[in-house]
Design a protein around this motif. Structure first.
Motif, PDB file in Angstrom:
ATOM      1  N   ASN A  15       0.796  -1.237   0.000  1.00 15.24           N
ATOM      2  CA  ASN A  15       0.000   0.000   0.000  1.00 15.24           C
ATOM      3  C   ASN A  15       0.826   1.284   0.000  1.00 15.24           C
ATOM      4  OD1 ASN A  15      -2.418  -1.505  -0.014  1.00 15.24           O
ATOM      5  ND2 ASN A  15      -2.294  -1.730   2.222  1.00 15.24           N
ATOM      6  N   VAL A  16       2.175   1.183  -0.010  1.00 14.47           N
ATOM      7  CA  VAL A  16       2.984   2.387  -0.188  1.00 14.47           C
ATOM      8  C   VAL A  16       2.774   2.880  -1.622  1.00 14.47           C
ATOM      9  CG1 VAL A  16       5.083   1.241  -1.027  1.00 14.47           C
ATOM     10  CG2 VAL A  16       5.273   3.363   0.265  1.00 14.47           C
ATOM     11  N   TRP A  17       2.931   4.187  -1.821  1.00 14.82           N
ATOM     12  CA  TRP A  17       2.758   4.758  -3.160  1.00 14.82           C
ATOM     13  C   TRP A  17       4.113   4.921  -3.843  1.00 14.82           C
ATOM     14  CZ3 TRP A  17      -2.019   6.053  -5.378  1.00 14.82           C
ATOM     15  CH2 TRP A  17      -3.118   5.864  -4.541  1.00 14.82           C
ATOM     16  N   GLU A  18       4.109   4.791  -5.162  1.00 15.65           N
ATOM     17  CA  GLU A  18       5.366   4.900  -5.912  1.00 15.65           C
ATOM     18  C   GLU A  18       6.058   6.240  -5.649  1.00 15.65           C
ATOM     19  OE1 GLU A  18       3.896   2.118  -9.700  1.00 15.65           O
ATOM     20  OE2 GLU A  18       3.757   4.302  -9.793  1.00 15.65           O
ATOM     21  N   TYR A  19       5.286   7.325  -5.563  1.00 16.67           N
ATOM     22  CA  TYR A  19       5.909   8.637  -5.335  1.00 16.67           C
ATOM     23  C   TYR A  19       6.501   8.756  -3.935  1.00 16.67           C
ATOM     24  CZ  TYR A  19       1.264   9.680  -3.359  1.00 16.67           C
ATOM     25  OH  TYR A  19       0.092   9.641  -2.639  1.00 16.67           O
ATOM     26  N   GLU A  20       5.988   7.978  -2.983  1.00 11.20           N
ATOM     27  CA  GLU A  20       6.589   7.982  -1.652  1.00 11.20           C
ATOM     28  C   GLU A  20       7.984   7.343  -1.697  1.00 11.20           C
ATOM     29  OE1 GLU A  20       3.236   7.659   1.694  1.00 11.20           O
ATOM     30  OE2 GLU A  20       3.153   5.970   0.300  1.00 11.20           O
ATOM     31  N   ILE A  21       8.118   6.319  -2.519  1.00 15.36           N
ATOM     32  CA  ILE A  21       9.437   5.699  -2.712  1.00 15.36           C
ATOM     33  C   ILE A  21      10.394   6.711  -3.351  1.00 15.36           C
ATOM     34  CG2 ILE A  21      10.666   3.892  -3.984  1.00 15.36           C
ATOM     35  CD1 ILE A  21       8.110   2.173  -3.697  1.00 15.36           C
ATOM     36  N   GLU A  22       9.901   7.452  -4.346  1.00 18.74           N
ATOM     37  CA  GLU A  22      10.712   8.481  -4.996  1.00 18.74           C
ATOM     38  C   GLU A  22      11.187   9.516  -3.976  1.00 18.74           C
ATOM     39  OE1 GLU A  22      10.224  11.808  -8.582  1.00 18.74           O
ATOM     40  OE2 GLU A  22       8.797  10.161  -8.430  1.00 18.74           O
ATOM     41  N   ALA A  23      10.294   9.888  -3.057  1.00 15.84           N
ATOM     42  CA  ALA A  23      10.642  10.885  -2.047  1.00 15.84           C
ATOM     43  C   ALA A  23      11.726  10.377  -1.099  1.00 15.84           C
ATOM     44  CB  ALA A  23       9.398  11.277  -1.250  1.00 15.84           C
ATOM     45  N   GLU A  24      11.650   9.098  -0.730  1.00 11.84           N
ATOM     46  CA  GLU A  24      12.676   8.516   0.147  1.00 11.84           C
ATOM     47  C   GLU A  24      14.054   8.570  -0.517  1.00 11.84           C
ATOM     48  OE1 GLU A  24      12.372   7.103   3.405  1.00 11.84           O
ATOM     49  OE2 GLU A  24      10.517   8.265   3.247  1.00 11.84           O
ATOM     50  N   ALA A  84       8.168   1.513 -10.867  1.00 12.01           N
ATOM     51  CA  ALA A  84       7.088   0.875 -11.614  1.00 12.01           C
ATOM     52  C   ALA A  84       6.621  -0.395 -10.916  1.00 12.01           C
ATOM     53  CB  ALA A  84       7.565   0.553 -13.030  1.00 12.01           C
ATOM     54  N   SER A  85       5.479  -0.323 -10.264  1.00 18.08           N
ATOM     55  CA  SER A  85       4.941  -1.498  -9.581  1.00 18.08           C
ATOM     56  C   SER A  85       4.009  -2.271 -10.501  1.00 18.08           C
ATOM     57  CB  SER A  85       4.197  -1.079  -8.308  1.00 18.08           C
ATOM     58  OG  SER A  85       3.109  -0.230  -8.624  1.00 18.08           O
ATOM     59  N   GLY A  86       3.938  -3.576 -10.277  1.00 17.33           N
ATOM     60  CA  GLY A  86       3.028  -4.415 -11.050  1.00 17.33           C
ATOM     61  C   GLY A  86       3.277  -4.316 -12.538  1.00 17.33           C
ATOM     62  N   ASN A  87       2.194  -4.158 -13.295  1.00 21.15           N
ATOM     63  CA  ASN A  87       2.293  -4.127 -14.758  1.00 21.15           C
ATOM     64  C   ASN A  87       2.927  -2.845 -15.283  1.00 21.15           C
ATOM     65  OD1 ASN A  87       1.899  -5.842 -16.948  1.00 21.15           O
ATOM     66  ND2 ASN A  87      -0.276  -6.134 -16.479  1.00 21.15           N
ATOM     67  N   ASN A  88       3.077  -1.839 -14.436  1.00 19.73           N
ATOM     68  CA  ASN A  88       3.770  -0.617 -14.870  1.00 19.73           C
ATOM     69  C   ASN A  88       5.194  -0.928 -15.320  1.00 19.73           C
ATOM     70  OD1 ASN A  88       1.518   0.901 -14.133  1.00 19.73           O
ATOM     71  ND2 ASN A  88       2.278   1.285 -12.066  1.00 19.73           N
ATOM     72  N   ALA A  89       5.769  -1.993 -14.771  1.00 21.94           N
ATOM     73  CA  ALA A  89       7.147  -2.365 -15.117  1.00 21.94           C
ATOM     74  C   ALA A  89       7.279  -2.765 -16.577  1.00 21.94           C
ATOM     75  CB  ALA A  89       7.619  -3.504 -14.218  1.00 21.94           C
ATOM     76  N   ASN A  90       6.171  -3.069 -17.233  1.00 21.20           N
ATOM     77  CA  ASN A  90       6.219  -3.462 -18.636  1.00 21.20           C
ATOM     78  C   ASN A  90       6.159  -2.262 -19.584  1.00 21.20           C
ATOM     79  OD1 ASN A  90       6.387  -6.365 -18.292  1.00 21.20           O
ATOM     80  ND2 ASN A  90       4.337  -6.179 -17.394  1.00 21.20           N
ATOM     81  N   VAL A  91       6.120  -1.063 -19.010  1.00 21.65           N
ATOM     82  CA  VAL A  91       6.285   0.173 -19.779  1.00 21.65           C
ATOM     83  C   VAL A  91       7.723   0.623 -19.529  1.00 21.65           C
ATOM     84  CG1 VAL A  91       5.495   2.542 -20.121  1.00 21.65           C
ATOM     85  CG2 VAL A  91       3.858   0.757 -19.444  1.00 21.65           C
ATOM     86  N   LEU A  92       8.569   0.543 -20.543  1.00 18.80           N
ATOM     87  CA  LEU A  92      10.012   0.692 -20.324  1.00 18.80           C
ATOM     88  C   LEU A  92      10.389   2.041 -19.730  1.00 18.80           C
ATOM     89  CD1 LEU A  92      11.542  -1.084 -23.453  1.00 18.80           C
ATOM     90  CD2 LEU A  92      11.140  -1.995 -21.160  1.00 18.80           C
ATOM     91  N   HIS A  93       9.678   3.092 -20.122  1.00 15.36           N
ATOM     92  CA  HIS A  93       9.992   4.417 -19.592  1.00 15.36           C
ATOM     93  C   HIS A  93       8.796   4.968 -18.808  1.00 15.36           C
ATOM     94  CE1 HIS A  93      13.186   4.269 -22.805  1.00 15.36           C
ATOM     95  NE2 HIS A  93      13.869   4.554 -21.724  1.00 15.36           N
ATOM     96  N   TYR A  94       8.285   4.154 -17.923  1.00 16.46           N
ATOM     97  CA  TYR A  94       7.208   4.583 -17.035  1.00 16.46           C
ATOM     98  C   TYR A  94       7.781   5.556 -16.004  1.00 16.46           C
ATOM     99  CZ  TYR A  94       3.859   4.310 -13.171  1.00 16.46           C
ATOM    100  OH  TYR A  94       2.979   4.616 -12.158  1.00 16.46           O
ATOM    101  N   VAL A  95       7.288   6.796 -15.999  1.00 11.25           N
ATOM    102  CA  VAL A  95       7.842   7.800 -15.068  1.00 11.25           C
ATOM    103  C   VAL A  95       6.748   8.519 -14.274  1.00 11.25           C
ATOM    104  CG1 VAL A  95       9.947   8.197 -16.425  1.00 11.25           C
ATOM    105  CG2 VAL A  95       7.886   9.562 -16.911  1.00 11.25           C
ATOM    106  N   GLN A  96       5.498   8.087 -14.391  1.00 11.02           N
ATOM    107  CA  GLN A  96       4.435   8.767 -13.651  1.00 11.02           C
ATOM    108  C   GLN A  96       4.585   8.572 -12.143  1.00 11.02           C
ATOM    109  OE1 GLN A  96       3.966   6.912 -16.341  1.00 11.02           O
ATOM    110  NE2 GLN A  96       2.976   8.260 -17.825  1.00 11.02           N
ATOM    111  N   ASN A  97       4.973   7.368 -11.730  1.00 14.48           N
ATOM    112  CA  ASN A  97       5.245   7.082 -10.314  1.00 14.48           C
ATOM    113  C   ASN A  97       4.095   7.526  -9.407  1.00 14.48           C
ATOM    114  OD1 ASN A  97       7.706   6.341 -11.417  1.00 14.48           O
ATOM    115  ND2 ASN A  97       8.824   8.091 -10.613  1.00 14.48           N
ATOM    116  N   ASN A  98       2.865   7.181  -9.818  1.00 15.03           N
ATOM    117  CA  ASN A  98       1.708   7.682  -9.072  1.00 15.03           C
ATOM    118  C   ASN A  98       0.725   6.596  -8.645  1.00 15.03           C
ATOM    119  OD1 ASN A  98       0.501   6.989 -11.495  1.00 15.03           O
ATOM    120  ND2 ASN A  98      -0.176   9.057 -12.022  1.00 15.03           N
ATOM    121  N   GLN A  99       1.177   5.334  -8.672  1.00 13.38           N
ATOM    122  CA  GLN A  99       0.288   4.224  -8.332  1.00 13.38           C
ATOM    123  C   GLN A  99       0.638   3.611  -6.978  1.00 13.38           C
ATOM    124  OE1 GLN A  99      -2.442   3.330 -10.444  1.00 13.38           O
ATOM    125  NE2 GLN A  99      -1.772   5.348 -11.173  1.00 13.38           N
TER     126      GLN A  99
END
Length: 430
Positions: A208-217, A237-252
């Motif tokens: 349940n941590v958010w991707e942007y929280e990891i970015e902040a750490e 990139a968590s879950g299926n986001n990892a299959n987008v090579l340049h996924y940078v939204q970091n909001n899931q």
């Protein structure tokens, strides 16, 4: 700057190596980058043009470096033109380089203010036959913005049309691709900061941590260790986001049972590191996740062994493809028929591993280097195989930065960053 002073002998050596490759009676010019506007009075953070930094260590806007090794006037063989500083600028923007500080940074004794540039350049241009202009010829370059370098080159060629023109980039591509020991130390520092960030995450990530929280750490850890931040836009990139090579939204949100692909790394003193790790949100890999992870790790280890002096980049990728094909067959993702019927221009393994395995790294994350020439000692490459399986909801990539050695296997600048399944699980559950 957040980083500690760099030994100016690095920049002295770099200039000596560059001028040794110049044509007789020629002059080379290098410009700082612009500070780019956003809107109103807002600007983007300044990023120095890596070429002028490589040759001088100067890390501020509105700076020009001139190299003229055959100049009749000895003091004009190396010149820095800088934005003139004063008390007003010091109050509003902070201190800029003084002439004395510029010498301490670069080892260049002749420093003029920019207001004198045109007058002094006129004198220099009457004494040289060829001007070296600095064009961007990197194989990934796709630049739509006119740069300060572009504007200066246009002015120079229009004002002095009778001079021959040569290019700095082919010289810099070769010089910058082979790292000086001081550069490798700076890259090691960047990798060490990245390690601290990654270890911090292993104690932070949970369901349940958010991707942007990891970015902040990560940003917190990087800044507190004298980095200005990420060497490139972070991929979390968590879950299926990892299959987008340049996924940078970091909001899931990171969900129980998922993996997180982390392509995140710090810069230090403008030098990049480039790390990828894939970790389980819940602190433990499933059997299938572990099998795929270990397959990627085996490919990475075998690929690393091939990064030797004399290796050709294209041949190396063909061999890595063969190793990956074998692993994909072992995982049941490919079979004999897939391989027998593959398109030679897009081999079967590309369905699950569609990007390259290695690129040069240094002052740029995708650094200078001529890919049609053999690898040399002290080149630094990433090694980053991956397997991406959208149907199973995860992708795995692993990446380290390694230095090619004169003899023996490459030296891994990230050898202390956890990568084995057992170590990651132990640290996440400790």
């Amino acid at each position: 700057m957040k980083y500690l002073p760099i030994d100016k002998n690095l920049f002295i050596k770099n200039r000596k190596n560059f001028t040794a490759k110049m044509k007789p009676n020629s002059l080379a010019v290098f410009n700082s980058n612009d500070i780019y506007p956003i809107s109103a009075d807002s600007t983007m953070p300044f990023e120095q043009h890596r070429d002028i930094f490589y040759l001088s260590g100067v890390d501020q806007e509105e700076s020009i470096l001139v190299l003229f090794p055959n100049c009749p006037k000895e003091k004009h063989r190396e010149i820095l033109f800088l934005k003139e500083t004063n008390d007003h600028i010091a109050v509003w923007e902070g201190e800029k380089l003084t002439k004395e500080a510029a010498f301490e940074t670069s080892g260049i004794q002749t420093v003029y203010w920019l207001k004198d540039m045109e007058k002094i350049m006129f004198e220099l241009m009457t004494q040289c036959d060829t001007i070296y202009i600095n064009t961007n010829e990197h194989y990934r370059a796709n630049v739509e913005t006119q740069t300060r370098e572009d504007r200066y080159t246009k002015w120079l060629k229009e004002k002095y049309p009778a001079h021959s023109v040569a290019k700095s980039n082919p010289i810099l591509q070769r010089l910058r691709s082979v790292k000086d020991p001081i550069e490798i130390e700076l890259m090691q520092k960047a990798c060490n900061i990245t390690e601290k960030g990654f270890r911090r995450l292993l104690n932070f990530v949970k369901p349940n941590v958010w991707e942007y929280e990891i970015e902040a750490e990560l940003m917190h850890e990087f800044l507190r260790n004298r980095s200005k931040g990420f060497a490139y836009t972070p991929i979390i990139a968590s879950g299926n986001n990892a299959n987008v090579l340049h996924y940078v939204q970091n909001n899931q949100q990171c969900k129980t049972g998922d993996l997180i692909l982390l392509d995140v790394a710090a810069e230090y003193a403008n030098y990049s590191s480039d790390l990828t790790r894939t970790i389980p949100v819940s602190g433990k890999f499933s059997k299938r996740q572990k099998d795929v992870y270990n397959a990627v790790n085996r490919v990475k280890k075998e690929a690393t062994k091939m990064l030797l002096p004399g290796t050709m980049w294209a041949d190396y990728h063909v061999e890595v493809g063969k190793i990956m094909t074998s692993e994909l067959k072992g995982l049941g993702l490919l079979d004999k028929a897939d391989v027998q019927n593959e398109n030679p221009d897009w081999p079967a393994y590309k369905k699950y591993f569609m990007h390259g395995t290695s690129h040069h790294i240094g002052l740029d994350t995708h650094d200078y280097g001529i890919l049609t020439e053999p690898m040399l000692p002290n080149m630094v490459f990433t090694v980053e195989p991956g397997i991406y399986i959208p149907d199973e909801g995860f992708g795995i990539r692993l990446e380290d930065d390694v230095v090619i050695q004169e003899k023996g296997e490459p030296f891994n600048l990230m050898q202390n960053i956890p990568i084995e399944v057992e170590e990651i699980e132990e640290l996440m559950n400790s």
